[in-house]
Design a protein around this motif. Structure first.
Motif, PDB file in Angstrom:
ATOM      1  N   ALA A  11       0.829  -1.200   0.104  1.00  0.00           N
ATOM      2  CA  ALA A  11      -0.262  -0.129  -0.056  1.00  0.00           C
ATOM      3  C   ALA A  11       0.894   1.160  -0.171  1.00  0.00           C
ATOM      4  N   ALA A  12       1.906   1.272   0.760  1.00  0.00           N
ATOM      5  CA  ALA A  12       2.791   2.501   0.833  1.00  0.00           C
ATOM      6  C   ALA A  12       3.777   2.617  -0.680  1.00  0.00           C
ATOM      7  N   PHE A  13       3.666   1.693  -1.127  1.00  0.00           N
ATOM      8  CA  PHE A  13       4.395   1.386  -2.428  1.00  0.00           C
ATOM      9  C   PHE A  13       3.633   2.119  -3.542  1.00  0.00           C
ATOM     10  N   LEU A  14       2.237   1.541  -3.681  1.00  0.00           N
ATOM     11  CA  LEU A  14       1.499   1.709  -4.668  1.00  0.00           C
ATOM     12  C   LEU A  14       0.672   2.848  -4.380  1.00  0.00           C
ATOM     13  N   GLY A  15       0.394   3.636  -3.167  1.00  0.00           N
ATOM     14  CA  GLY A  15      -0.182   4.896  -2.802  1.00  0.00           C
ATOM     15  C   GLY A  15      -1.506   4.781  -2.462  1.00  0.00           C
ATOM     16  N   GLY A  16      -2.177   3.658  -2.054  1.00  0.00           N
ATOM     17  CA  GLY A  16      -3.393   3.730  -1.528  1.00  0.00           C
ATOM     18  C   GLY A  16      -4.021   2.456  -1.775  1.00  0.00           C
ATOM     19  N   PHE A  17      -5.393   2.337  -1.295  1.00  0.00           N
ATOM     20  CA  PHE A  17      -6.166   1.013  -0.956  1.00  0.00           C
ATOM     21  C   PHE A  17      -6.256   0.263  -2.272  1.00  0.00           C
TER      22      PHE A  17
END
Length: 416
Positions: free
Chosen positions: A367-373
Motif C-alpha cells: 500500500a505504501a509503495f502503490l499509494g492507496g487502498f
C-alpha cells in the motif's frame, strides 16, 4: 476408548481453549493506539507498528516452538509462555517510549504468544487425529473469541483505569488464563500415522501417509506452494483488519462511528469462519475448500476496488473476507498434517506459518509503495487468483510420488 481417556481428552480441549482465548487477546491492540498517542504524544503510524512487530515475532517464534517443546515438555513450555506474555504486558504498563513498547508489547508478547499458540494447537490435533479440521476450528476459534471478549474488557479498562493500568490488568488476566490452561493439558502420545486423509492402493496394499521431518518437508515442492498460498490468504485478511475503519470512511463515505462497526463484524465473521469451515473441512477436500475461500476473497477485493460502495456492499465484502480468512487460518494446520503427518506437526507448520508474519507486513508495504487502498486490493485479488489455481491442483507428496510410480490412487475426501 475408555471413559477415563475420553474425559481426559475433553479436559485437554478445555485447557487449550482457555489458553487460546488468552492468547487471542493480542488482537485488541488497535484499542490502545489512540490512547497511547494522546497520553505520550506519539505518532499514530509509529504506535501502530507495534502490532506488526507482535505479529512478526509471533510467526518467528513458531520456528523454534517445536524444539522447545521436545526439550521442556508442553505443560512447562506453555506455562512459561503465559508468564512471559503476562510480564511483557505488565511491564508495558511502565513503558513511556516507543522502543520499550516495541520490545515489550511487540517482541516479548509476540514471541510468547506464538510459542504457546502453535504447540497447544498441534498437541490438540494429535489427540483428535480423525477430526483435525473440527478440533483446529475449536482451538483457533477460541483464539478469535478471546479477541472479541477482550475488546470489551480492555476497552472498559482503558476508560476506567487509563491506558497504562489497562496493560497491567490485561497482563495479569492473560497470565492466569494461560497458566490455568497449561495445568489441564497433557502431551499427546506418539502414535502411528492415521489413515483416512490419503490411501494409496498398490497391488491391494494400503500405504499410510508419511511423517515428514522438517528437512524432508523442505525437499518437497508442496511445502513451498503451501507457503505461497498461506502467505496470500494471511495478507488479504491481515491487511483488511488493519485498515477496515479507514476503508469505510474513505471509500464508502461512512462516519467514523458507523465504520467502526466493521471492526466488530470482522471479529464475529472471523470466528464464525474458523468454526464452520474447520468442521466442514473434515467432510470435504481441504485444498478445494481453500481454493473456494481464495476465489471469494479475490472477488471481494475487486469489488472494494472497482464498485461504488453502499453500506451493505461494503459490509458484505468485509464479512466475506473475514469469514474466509478465519477459515483459512483454521484449515491450514490440518492441511499441513494431511501432507506431512502429525508427528512433527508443530515444527513443520511453524515453517509454513512464516507466511503469516510476512503477510502481516506485506500488505502495508504494498500500500505504501502503490499509494492507496485500491491498487493494493487489485494486487491482493490477483495473488488470491494465483493461489486459488495452485490450491486446486495441489495434492500430498505421498500421492504425487505414488502416481509417479504408476500406483493407482484413491484419495480421501480431505485431499481429493
Amino acid at each position: 476408548m475408555t471413559t477415563t481417556m475420553t474425559s481426559k481428552r475433553w479436559l485437554i480441549v478445555l485447557g487449550t481453549v482457555i489458553m487460546q482465548m488468552g492468547l487471542g487477546t493480542i488482537y485488541t491492540w488497535s484499542l490502545f493506539n489512540a490512547h497511547l498517542v494522546s497520553t505520550f504524544g506519539f505518532e499514530l503510524s509509529s504506535v501502530s507498528i507495534t502490532f506488526s512487530i507482535t505479529s512478526f515475532a509471533l510467526a518467528f517464534a513458531t520456528l523454534f516452538a517445536g524444539k522447545l517443546q521436545d526439550r521442556f515438555g508442553l505443560r512447562r513450555l506453555t506455562a512459561a509462555s503465559g508468564i512471559l506474555l503476562g510480564l511483557g504486558l505488565i511491564l508495558s504498563s511502565q513503558a513511556s517510549s516507543l522502543p520499550m513498547f516495541y520490545l515489550l508489547a511487540g517482541v516479548v508478547v509476540g514471541y510468547a504468544d506464538g510459542t504457546a499458540y502453535i504447540t497447544s494447537l498441534s498437541n490438540l490435533m494429535k489427540w483428535f487425529p480423525k477430526n483435525k479440521g473440527l478440533i483446529s476450528g475449536v482451538s483457533v476459534g477460541a483464539y478469535g473469541t478471546g479477541s472479541l471478549i477482550f475488546k470489551y474488557i480492555n476497552g472498559g479498562l482503558i476508560e476506567s483505569a487509563g491506558v497504562s493500568n489497562a496493560f497491567l490488568y490485561w497482563g495479569l488476566m492473560v497470565m492466569m488464563m494461560i497458566l490455568i490452561g497449561s495445568l489441564l493439558v497433557r502431551e499427546a502420545p506418539v502414535a502411528a500415522p492415521v489413515m483416512g486423509n490419503q490411501k494409496l492402493a498398490a497391488s491391494g496394499t494400503a500405504l499410510l501417509p508419511k511423517d515428514y521431518t522438517v528437512k524432508e518437508m523442505l525437499r518437497t515442492k508442496e511445502a513451498y506452494l503451501l507457503f505461497v498460498i498461506f502467505f496470500t490468504a494471511c495478507m488479504s485478511g491481515l491487511y483488511l483488519i488493519g485498515i477496515v475503519k479507514d476503508i469505510g470512511v474513505q471509500l464508502a463515505g461512512m462516519d467514523v462511528a458507523t465504520a467502526a462497526n466493521a471492526v466488530a463484524m470482522i471479529a464475529i465473521f472471523n470466528t464464525a469462519g474458523r468454526l464452520i469451515l474447520g468442521a466442514l473441512s473434515d467432510r470435504v477436500s481441504r485444498t478445494k475448500l481453500i481454493s473456494i475461500t481464495l476465489a471469494v476473497t479475490a472477488a471481494a477485493m475487486f469489488i472494494l476496488s472497482y464498485a461504488t460502495l453502499s453500506y451493505g456492499l461494503f459490509f458484505a465484502c468485509v464479512a466475506a473476507i473475514a469469514f474466509c480468512f478465519g477459515g483459512n487460518i483454521t484449515v491450514f494446520p490440518a492441511i499441513v498434517s494431511d501432507f506431512f503427518g502429525l508427528k512433527n506437526h508443530s515444527k513443520n507448520y511453524g515453517i509454513i506459518y512464516q507466511g503469516f508474519g510476512i503477510g502481516a507486513l506485506s500488505g502495508s508495504f504494498i500500500a505504501a509503495f502503490l499509494g492507496g487502498f485500491k491498487p493494493t486490493f487489485n494486487i491482493i485479488g490477483l495473488l488470491c487468483i494465483l493461489a486459488c489455481i495452485l490450491a486446486v491442483s495441489l495434492q500430498p507428496p505421498v500421492a504425487r510420488a505414488a502416481k509417479a510410480k504408476g500406483m493407482s490412487l484413491k484419495p480421501s475426501r480431505h485431499t481429493a
